[in-house]
Design an enzyme around this catalytic site. Structure first.
Site, PDB file in Angstrom:
ATOM      1  N   CYS A  23      28.270 -78.406  -6.410  1.00 39.04           N
ATOM      2  CA  CYS A  23      26.841 -78.988  -6.405  1.00 39.04           C
ATOM      3  C   CYS A  23      27.149 -78.711  -5.295  1.00 39.04           C
ATOM      4  O   CYS A  23      25.449 -78.863  -4.717  1.00 39.04           O
ATOM      5  CB  CYS A  23      26.798 -80.416  -7.203  1.00 39.04           C
ATOM      6  SG  CYS A  23      27.756 -81.548  -5.988  1.00 39.04           S
ATOM      7  N   CYS A  59      28.206 -85.300  -8.542  1.00 40.25           N
ATOM      8  CA  CYS A  59      28.357 -84.652  -9.835  1.00 40.25           C
ATOM      9  C   CYS A  59      29.281 -84.976 -11.134  1.00 40.25           C
ATOM     10  O   CYS A  59      28.815 -84.000 -12.317  1.00 40.25           O
ATOM     11  CB  CYS A  59      27.870 -82.915  -9.524  1.00 40.25           C
ATOM     12  SG  CYS A  59      29.805 -82.343  -8.903  1.00 40.25           S
ATOM     13  N   ASP A  92      41.145 -61.764  12.212  1.00 39.72           N
ATOM     14  CA  ASP A  92      39.856 -63.031  13.577  1.00 39.72           C
ATOM     15  C   ASP A  92      40.353 -64.073  13.300  1.00 39.72           C
ATOM     16  O   ASP A  92      41.012 -64.750  12.564  1.00 39.72           O
ATOM     17  CB  ASP A  92      38.957 -62.761  12.638  1.00 39.72           C
ATOM     18  CG  ASP A  92      38.144 -64.405  12.790  1.00 39.72           C
ATOM     19  OD1 ASP A  92      37.683 -64.401  13.454  1.00 39.72           O
ATOM     20  OD2 ASP A  92      37.342 -64.884  11.759  1.00 39.72           O
ATOM     21  N   CYS A 120      32.345 -86.708  -5.997  1.00 38.43           N
ATOM     22  CA  CYS A 120      31.403 -86.367  -5.827  1.00 38.43           C
ATOM     23  C   CYS A 120      30.412 -86.903  -7.005  1.00 38.43           C
ATOM     24  O   CYS A 120      30.519 -86.881  -8.076  1.00 38.43           O
ATOM     25  CB  CYS A 120      31.583 -84.798  -5.765  1.00 38.43           C
ATOM     26  SG  CYS A 120      29.094 -84.313  -5.680  1.00 38.43           S
ATOM     27  N   CYS A 154      31.227 -80.363  -1.718  1.00 39.33           N
ATOM     28  CA  CYS A 154      32.033 -79.728  -3.563  1.00 39.33           C
ATOM     29  C   CYS A 154      31.673 -78.752  -3.581  1.00 39.33           C
ATOM     30  O   CYS A 154      30.640 -78.242  -3.804  1.00 39.33           O
ATOM     31  CB  CYS A 154      30.689 -81.174  -4.609  1.00 39.33           C
ATOM     32  SG  CYS A 154      31.245 -80.755  -6.181  1.00 39.33           S
TER      33      CYS A 154
END
Length: 397
Positions: free
Chosen positions: A190, A205, A322, A203, A187
């Site tokens: 959280c 939360c 990258d 989630c 998440c």
């Protein structure tokens, strides 16, 4: 403004570039409030996300042209310089559809106070330039919270997008389906584990998938009123159907009926050369762009299984230096096919394909790679600067 236009003209005349970026940069240097001035008395739409910005912006532009003239950065110049140049090119257009790089949305949105923001998706991309995707989500969340008059059209199947868009005062949720979940296991609010069950996700939360008002089901888009709109696009793949669903929802908020918008979307057959088939001597080459793992997921799915594939990879500044993203792409799907590796970073790609057990050979020059294949169709997939250079070298015929 005059200085910016002159600089852009000099850039084009001398063959240094299209002029949009440098023209906008000069204008902003002379007048830091130029973007705010150019955005006044217009209905502005910002389109952002990791993938699909150029496609969705073109779709929205085509739809809104049913109402009036539209200013748009259709060349993909999505930094503030390019956004300003697009507005300056059409100072009297009452509408503006502007694709904006995710990192620049907070500043551009603060300057333009858009009527609509379209939030497509968020995933890892160019870590050396953009940074970690969760930082991007936090910045977008804060920016959207500060736009109380803006409608945010958001993909509710993307966890990071939903987290950002929930901060908006006026979200419109669109379900497009989603295959890439590699950046959504935890998440963004959280760090708890995100659980997926069918289309739903949540989630502990409290962050969870909202109920969508618009839903993509195959080729059909279901509207909030329960009507179905048949997309029947000329562009291939689920990703383009997802882009179209978000474009329909945004266009509807601005007064374009969904069936009218869909009809105008069907006129689009390529996006700046993408998906276009070019004839070169004995070959018919279909050009496709893929820049990051999520984009590659969709591109690999639309490749013709019986056609040789050329993969071109560069690592210039615009691509991101990258190349670690190569290891997140499921190149194993190319096993058993004729594959040619090319581009400035062909060696890096060749190593990745060796580990994927994909038989291939290397040809440094992409055009020579085409000429070395048997006559017939060729699927050519390139990242940003490799694609740009190829389009310039492959005139049709």
């Amino acid at each position: 403004m005059a200085a910016g236009r002159l600089t852009a003209w000099l850039s084009r005349s001398s063959g240094l570039g299209r002029g949009g970026m440098i023209g906008g940069r000069v204008t902003l240097a002379l007048d830091p409030r130029a973007l705010r001035r150019l955005g006044r008395e217009r209905t502005v739409v910002l389109v952002t996300g990791t993938n699909g910005k150029t496609t969705t912006s073109l779709m929205l532009t085509r739809a809104l042209e049913a109402l009036a003239e539209v200013a748009a950065n259709s060349d993909g110049s999505n930094m503030p310089d390019g956004v300003l140049a697009a507005l300056a090119a059409r100072p009297d257009a009452p509408y503006a559809v502007l694709e904006v790089d995710e990192a620049h949305v907070p500043w551009v949105a603060g300057q333009l106070q858009p009527a609509v923001v379209v939030l497509l998706n968020l995933s890892r991309d160019q870590l050396d330039r953009v940074g970690e995707v969760r930082a991007t989500e936090r910045d977008l969340r804060a920016a959207l919270a500060g736009l109380p008059g803006t409608v945010v059209v958001a993909n509710c199947d993307d966890v990071l997008v939903t987290s950002a868009a929930k901060a908006a005062a006026r979200p419109v949720w669109v379900s497009t389906g989603r295959r890439w979940t590699g950046d959504s296991t935890a998440c963004p609010r959280c760090d708890g584990l995100v659980g997926f069950q069918g289309k739903d996700w949540s989630c502990g939360c409290g962050l969870a998938r909202p109920e969508p008002g618009w839903t993509l089901e195959g080729d059909l888009v279901r509207t909030p009123g329960g009507r179905q709109v048949d997309l029947d696009l000329r562009l291939p793949g689920d990703a383009n159907r997802a882009n179209a669903a978000l474009a329909l929802a945004a266009a509807h908020r601005l007064g374009v009926p969904p069936h009218t918008a869909a009809a105008r979307l069907r006129t689009i057959s390529d996006i700046g050369g993408r998906y276009r088939t070019i004839r070169r001597s004995r070959h018919f080459v279909r050009l496709m762009l893929a820049k990051n793992p999520a984009g590659w997921v969709e591109t690999l799915r639309v490749l013709d299984e019986d056609t040789p594939v050329i993969v071109a990879v560069n690592a210039q500044e615009a691509d991101g230096r990258d190349l670690s993203w190569l290891w997140d792409v499921h190149f194993e799907r190319l096993r058993g096919r004729q594959v040619v590796v090319t581009g400035e970073r062909a060696a890096d790609l060749a190593v990745r394909l060796c580990y994927a057990e994909v038989a291939h050979w290397t040809e440094p020059d992409p055009v020579a790679a085409i000429d070395g294949l048997p006559p017939g169709g060729v699927e050519l997939v390139a990242n940003y600067t490799a694609f740009r250079d190829l389009v310039g070298r492959l005139p049709d015929g």
